[in-house]
Enzyme design. Structure first.
Site, PDB file in Angstrom:
ATOM      1  N   TYR A  68       0.850  -1.208   0.000  1.00  0.00           N
ATOM      2  CA  TYR A  68       0.000   0.000   0.000  1.00  0.00           C
ATOM      3  C   TYR A  68       0.880   1.251   0.000  1.00  0.00           C
ATOM      4  CZ  TYR A  68      -3.883   3.113   1.133  1.00  0.00           C
ATOM      5  OH  TYR A  68      -4.818   4.122   1.091  1.00  0.00           O
ATOM      6  N   LYS A  95       1.211   3.965  -3.091  1.00  0.00           N
ATOM      7  CA  LYS A  95       0.809   5.369  -2.937  1.00  0.00           C
ATOM      8  C   LYS A  95       2.000   6.311  -3.177  1.00  0.00           C
ATOM      9  CE  LYS A  95      -3.549   4.582  -2.203  1.00  0.00           C
ATOM     10  NZ  LYS A  95      -4.546   4.960  -3.200  1.00  0.00           N
TER      11      LYS A  95
HETATM   12  P1  NAD Z   1     -13.632   1.963  -0.138  1.00  0.00           P
HETATM   13  O1  NAD Z   1     -13.218   0.561   0.088  1.00  0.00           O
HETATM   14  O2  NAD Z   1     -14.761   2.535   0.634  1.00  0.00           O
HETATM   15  O3  NAD Z   1     -13.935   2.205  -1.703  1.00  0.00           O
HETATM   16  C1  NAD Z   1     -13.090   1.756  -2.702  1.00  0.00           C
HETATM   17  C2  NAD Z   1     -13.906   1.430  -3.941  1.00  0.00           C
HETATM   18  O4  NAD Z   1     -13.006   0.961  -4.947  1.00  0.00           O
HETATM   19  C3  NAD Z   1     -14.942   0.318  -3.729  1.00  0.00           C
HETATM   20  O5  NAD Z   1     -16.203   0.710  -4.244  1.00  0.00           O
HETATM   21  C4  NAD Z   1     -14.378  -0.859  -4.488  1.00  0.00           C
HETATM   22  O6  NAD Z   1     -15.379  -1.719  -5.052  1.00  0.00           O
HETATM   23  C5  NAD Z   1     -13.591  -0.158  -5.574  1.00  0.00           C
HETATM   24  N1  NAD Z   1     -12.556  -1.018  -6.146  1.00  0.00           N
HETATM   25  C6  NAD Z   1     -11.738  -1.885  -5.505  1.00  0.00           C
HETATM   26  N2  NAD Z   1     -10.971  -2.537  -6.387  1.00  0.00           N
HETATM   27  C7  NAD Z   1     -11.307  -2.076  -7.606  1.00  0.00           C
HETATM   28  C8  NAD Z   1     -10.868  -2.360  -8.921  1.00  0.00           C
HETATM   29  N3  NAD Z   1      -9.955  -3.305  -9.166  1.00  0.00           N
HETATM   30  N4  NAD Z   1     -11.421  -1.671  -9.952  1.00  0.00           N
HETATM   31  C9  NAD Z   1     -12.375  -0.739  -9.736  1.00  0.00           C
HETATM   32  N5  NAD Z   1     -12.847  -0.442  -8.512  1.00  0.00           N
HETATM   33  C10 NAD Z   1     -12.314  -1.115  -7.472  1.00  0.00           C
HETATM   34  O7  NAD Z   1     -12.293   2.811   0.077  1.00  0.00           O
HETATM   35  P2  NAD Z   1     -12.043   4.389   0.298  1.00  0.00           P
HETATM   36  O8  NAD Z   1     -11.564   4.559   1.685  1.00  0.00           O
HETATM   37  O9  NAD Z   1     -13.175   5.190  -0.205  1.00  0.00           O
HETATM   38  O10 NAD Z   1     -10.762   4.555  -0.645  1.00  0.00           O
HETATM   39  C11 NAD Z   1     -10.784   5.251  -1.862  1.00  0.00           C
HETATM   40  C12 NAD Z   1      -9.371   5.669  -2.205  1.00  0.00           C
HETATM   41  O11 NAD Z   1      -8.876   6.536  -1.187  1.00  0.00           O
HETATM   42  C13 NAD Z   1      -8.380   4.502  -2.276  1.00  0.00           C
HETATM   43  O12 NAD Z   1      -7.469   4.721  -3.338  1.00  0.00           O
HETATM   44  C14 NAD Z   1      -7.659   4.583  -0.939  1.00  0.00           C
HETATM   45  O13 NAD Z   1      -6.371   4.024  -0.985  1.00  0.00           O
HETATM   46  C15 NAD Z   1      -7.632   6.079  -0.733  1.00  0.00           C
HETATM   47  N6  NAD Z   1      -7.422   6.487   0.653  1.00  0.00           N
HETATM   48  C16 NAD Z   1      -8.314   6.153   1.617  1.00  0.00           C
HETATM   49  C17 NAD Z   1      -8.069   6.563   2.921  1.00  0.00           C
HETATM   50  C18 NAD Z   1      -9.026   6.249   4.048  1.00  0.00           C
HETATM   51  O14 NAD Z   1      -8.671   6.495   5.207  1.00  0.00           O
HETATM   52  N7  NAD Z   1     -10.226   5.761   3.791  1.00  0.00           N
HETATM   53  C19 NAD Z   1      -6.922   7.308   3.233  1.00  0.00           C
HETATM   54  C20 NAD Z   1      -6.031   7.621   2.220  1.00  0.00           C
HETATM   55  C21 NAD Z   1      -6.294   7.217   0.921  1.00  0.00           C
END
Ligand code: NAD
Length: 255
Positions: A157, A161
């Site tokens: 991860y 990133k």
């Molecule tokens: P989440 O799990 O709620 O949503 C992620 C979505 O991506 C889901 O709907 C899932 O079905 C979809 N997904 C997964 N694999 C996929 C693929 N191969 N193709 C297409 N879609 C796919 O997660 P989130 O927290 O909303 O995360 C969204 C982004 O934000 C991610 O890139 C994550 O790394 C980043 N992020 C999240 C956080 C956090 O604290 N939640 C912090 C920093 C970065």
């Protein structure tokens, strides 16, 4: 209304949940037509339903961002439907599991890198081709504070990133003179299913961070607070911003 967002066409990958859903809903409220894309039909269709319920315009396209053929098909379908792609938010991502480097299973390493990094590149490849033919556009990649600092037990991860931030800068330079801006938003801990699902797996010191206790602002982010930064980067207000990684983390990496 945010400058320049109304009447545009925006793609949000991973738009079926969490941060992606909040981004999709915010663009729709600002008057963009939204292409909600996700590997999950259930989540993606629900986001479209929520947008249409509020009077917005949206379609769902199912796509696994780690599959080149599906990504190419997605962009073709967007152009067939709307004739243009003004903004793209490459947000789809997964967390992987909690294991140290020497114990990390190769299949899960590959899966995280394929979705979080190669998936962003594949999307950008086709988005940029389309934007070049239109004479411009804006791309926002969702990286993370994990793109700046490491945390134990999440090596793919963290690597993915860091990679997304590097890829963002590389593309920004390559296309700076073409009217295409490329930036990243780096969320801190945000209240989404990704964090909720990871909580059961991680040790207590990481759970402390996930609860917001150790974050300078004393809480974790709402997905809408991440969406605000994405909209700003796409808008005319950010017309001279490219190659930037915007941290939205309640002060966490300032410490
Ligand atoms: P989440 O799990 O709620 O949503 C992620 C979505 O991506 C889901 O709907 C899932 O079905 C979809 N997904 C997964 N694999 C996929 C693929 N191969 N193709 C297409 N879609 C796919 O997660 P989130 O927290 O909303 O995360 C969204 C982004 O934000 C991610 O890139 C994550 O790394 C980043 N992020 C999240 C956080 C956090 O604290 N939640 C912090 C920093 C970065």
């Amino acid at each position: 209304m945010t400058q320049g967002i109304e009447g545009k066409v925006v793609l949000v990958t991973g738009g079926g949940s969490g941060i992606g859903r909040a981004i999709a809903l915010t663009f729709a409220r600002e008057g963009s037509a939204v292409v909600v894309s996700d590997v999950s039909g259930e989540g993606g269709n629900e986001t479209v339903r929520l947008i249409m319920q509020n009077g917005g315009e949206a379609i769902f396209i199912q796509c696994d961002v780690s599959k080149a053929v599906e990504v190419q098909g997605m962009i073709q379908k967007i152009i067939k439907t709307f004739g243009q792609l003004d903004y793209a938010v490459n947000n789809a991502g997964i967390a992987g599991i909690h294991k140290y480097v020497a114990d990390y299973p190769e299949d899960i390493w590959n899966k995280v890198l394929n979705i979080n990094l190669t998936g962003v590149w594949l999307c950008m490849k086709h988005e940029i081709s389309q934007m070049l033919s239109q004479g411009g556009g804006a791309i926002v990649n969702i990286a993370s504070i994990a793109g700046f600092a490491a945390q134990r037990g999440a090596s793919p991860y963290i690597a993915s990133k860091h990679g997304v931030i590097g890829l963002t800068k590389a593309a920004a330079l390559e296309y700076a003179k073409t009217g295409i801006r490329v930036n990243a938003v780096c969320p801190g801990i945000t209240a989404t299913p990704l964090i909720e699902n990871a909580r059961s797996e991680v040790p207590s010191e990481i759970n402390k961070i996930f609860s917001g206790e150790t974050i300078p602002m004393g809480r974790i982010a709402l997905p809408e607070e991440i969406a605000g930064a994405v909209i700003w980067l796409c808008s005319n207000a950010a017309s001279f911003v490219t190659g930037h990684a915007l941290v939205v983390d309640g002060g966490m990496i300032a410490e």
